[in-house]
Design an enzyme around this catalytic site. Sequence first.
Site, PDB file in Angstrom:
ATOM      1  N   GLY A  91       0.834  -1.212   0.000  1.00  0.00           N
ATOM      2  CA  GLY A  91       0.000   0.000   0.000  1.00  0.00           C
ATOM      3  C   GLY A  91       0.862   1.253   0.000  1.00  0.00           C
ATOM      4  O   GLY A  91       0.695   2.141  -0.845  1.00  0.00           O
ATOM      5  N   HIS A  92       1.816   1.302   0.928  1.00  0.00           N
ATOM      6  CA  HIS A  92       2.746   2.443   0.953  1.00  0.00           C
ATOM      7  C   HIS A  92       3.490   2.547  -0.379  1.00  0.00           C
ATOM      8  O   HIS A  92       3.683   3.629  -0.929  1.00  0.00           O
ATOM      9  CB  HIS A  92       3.807   2.251   2.039  1.00  0.00           C
ATOM     10  N   SER A 150       0.070  -1.925   8.286  1.00  0.00           N
ATOM     11  CA  SER A 150       1.245  -2.380   9.052  1.00  0.00           C
ATOM     12  C   SER A 150       0.813  -3.209  10.247  1.00  0.00           C
ATOM     13  O   SER A 150       1.555  -4.058  10.729  1.00  0.00           O
ATOM     14  CB  SER A 150       2.050  -1.176   9.528  1.00  0.00           C
TER      15      SER A 150
HETATM   16  P1  AMP Z   1       0.941   4.841   7.762  1.00  0.00           P
HETATM   17  O1  AMP Z   1       2.341   4.344   7.673  1.00  0.00           O
HETATM   18  O2  AMP Z   1      -0.047   3.828   8.217  1.00  0.00           O
HETATM   19  O3  AMP Z   1       0.848   6.156   8.483  1.00  0.00           O
HETATM   20  O4  AMP Z   1       0.501   5.156   6.270  1.00  0.00           O
HETATM   21  C1  AMP Z   1       1.248   6.025   5.448  1.00  0.00           C
HETATM   22  C2  AMP Z   1       0.450   6.344   4.217  1.00  0.00           C
HETATM   23  O5  AMP Z   1       0.180   5.148   3.494  1.00  0.00           O
HETATM   24  C3  AMP Z   1      -0.911   6.982   4.542  1.00  0.00           C
HETATM   25  O6  AMP Z   1      -1.191   8.007   3.593  1.00  0.00           O
HETATM   26  C4  AMP Z   1      -1.855   5.811   4.391  1.00  0.00           C
HETATM   27  O7  AMP Z   1      -3.169   6.207   4.055  1.00  0.00           O
HETATM   28  C5  AMP Z   1      -1.207   5.044   3.254  1.00  0.00           C
HETATM   29  N1  AMP Z   1      -1.639   3.651   3.272  1.00  0.00           N
HETATM   30  C6  AMP Z   1      -1.642   2.808   4.339  1.00  0.00           C
HETATM   31  N2  AMP Z   1      -2.182   1.618   4.003  1.00  0.00           N
HETATM   32  C7  AMP Z   1      -2.535   1.710   2.689  1.00  0.00           C
HETATM   33  C8  AMP Z   1      -3.145   0.826   1.751  1.00  0.00           C
HETATM   34  N3  AMP Z   1      -3.512  -0.397   2.090  1.00  0.00           N
HETATM   35  N4  AMP Z   1      -3.365   1.281   0.504  1.00  0.00           N
HETATM   36  C9  AMP Z   1      -2.996   2.531   0.127  1.00  0.00           C
HETATM   37  N5  AMP Z   1      -2.411   3.420   0.965  1.00  0.00           N
HETATM   38  C10 AMP Z   1      -2.177   3.016   2.224  1.00  0.00           C
END
Ligand code: AMP
Length: 283
Positions: free
Chosen positions: A33-34, A185
């Site tokens: 996703g990231h 995560s």
């Molecule tokens: P985080 O590390 O959870 O703060 O996420 C960092 C970025 O990645 C944020 O903009 C989230 O919305 C995005 N993100 C997390 N999970 C996904 C996913 N499954 N699909 C797309 N973007 C994601």
Amino acid sequence: MKTITTIAALRTELAQGPRPIGLVPTMGALHTGHLSLVARAASKCPQVVVSVFVNPTQFDDPADLRAYQRDLDSDAALAEDAGATILFAPDAGEMYPEGFATSVTVTGPLTETLEGAQRGAQHFHGVTTVVTKLLNIVAPDVAYFGQKDAQQALVIRRLVTDLNLDVKIEVLPTVRDEDGLALSSRNARLSAADRDKAIMLHAALQAARQAARSSDDPMQLRTAALDTLARAEVEPEYVAIVDPQNLSPVSHVNGAGALVAIAARIGGVRLIDNLVIEPSKET
Ligand code: AMP
């Protein structure tokens, strides 16, 4: 790709390279996703900064903060493969040096409902403060966020508009596993049995979408989602059918469409997911 840990070194490095600059803010434990955000940034920007910072001020639950997976070497390899040119990995002292006393807050329903109601508006104040800092440090042309955190994306758009920040915000679709589970995560902390339950969040969203085919009534959508969760014995923190732009309750799905947002704690792991139902073309 370079790994940089100080703000001064990052600024020097960025000033020497070309624009546009893309920024992908993350808390690490990078997954596909990231990496979809990183790849998109790399397709548009010669300099792509992936920030990895587990921001303590946005955690309402100290156990969640402690359990948050950290693996900078793996993150660096994955970010580089996806096209990042810089991994920015400051420590908490670099971001919040002694004497730090400023907070950037978006007020009102955008930060007080849904995640804000469950985790406290403080959660989003932590997010908006750290994102403002990252935007000021990196000065990107484009910053990339995931629709997975739909409310966060709206809050950041509001922040950027209200403070006239000179950056384009791009929000990209949620990346899912084959069974529909939104990548997170936190999924690594699910047992096999809990993972089976976790996929029911996606099933509940699909049930709401299915209900929207025959009903314009948000209550019908909510009931369909709740029934699906109940059958799997998943007790949600919330199932909300709201306006996709301002998160206010909707009386008809066919007006502005609807954001169906779900949060649930499964085996001690807090998960969120959502989908947007577009208004029907016939109305
Ligand atoms: P985080 O590390 O959870 O703060 O996420 C960092 C970025 O990645 C944020 O903009 C989230 O919305 C995005 N993100 C997390 N999970 C996904 C996913 N499954 N699909 C797309 N973007 C994601």
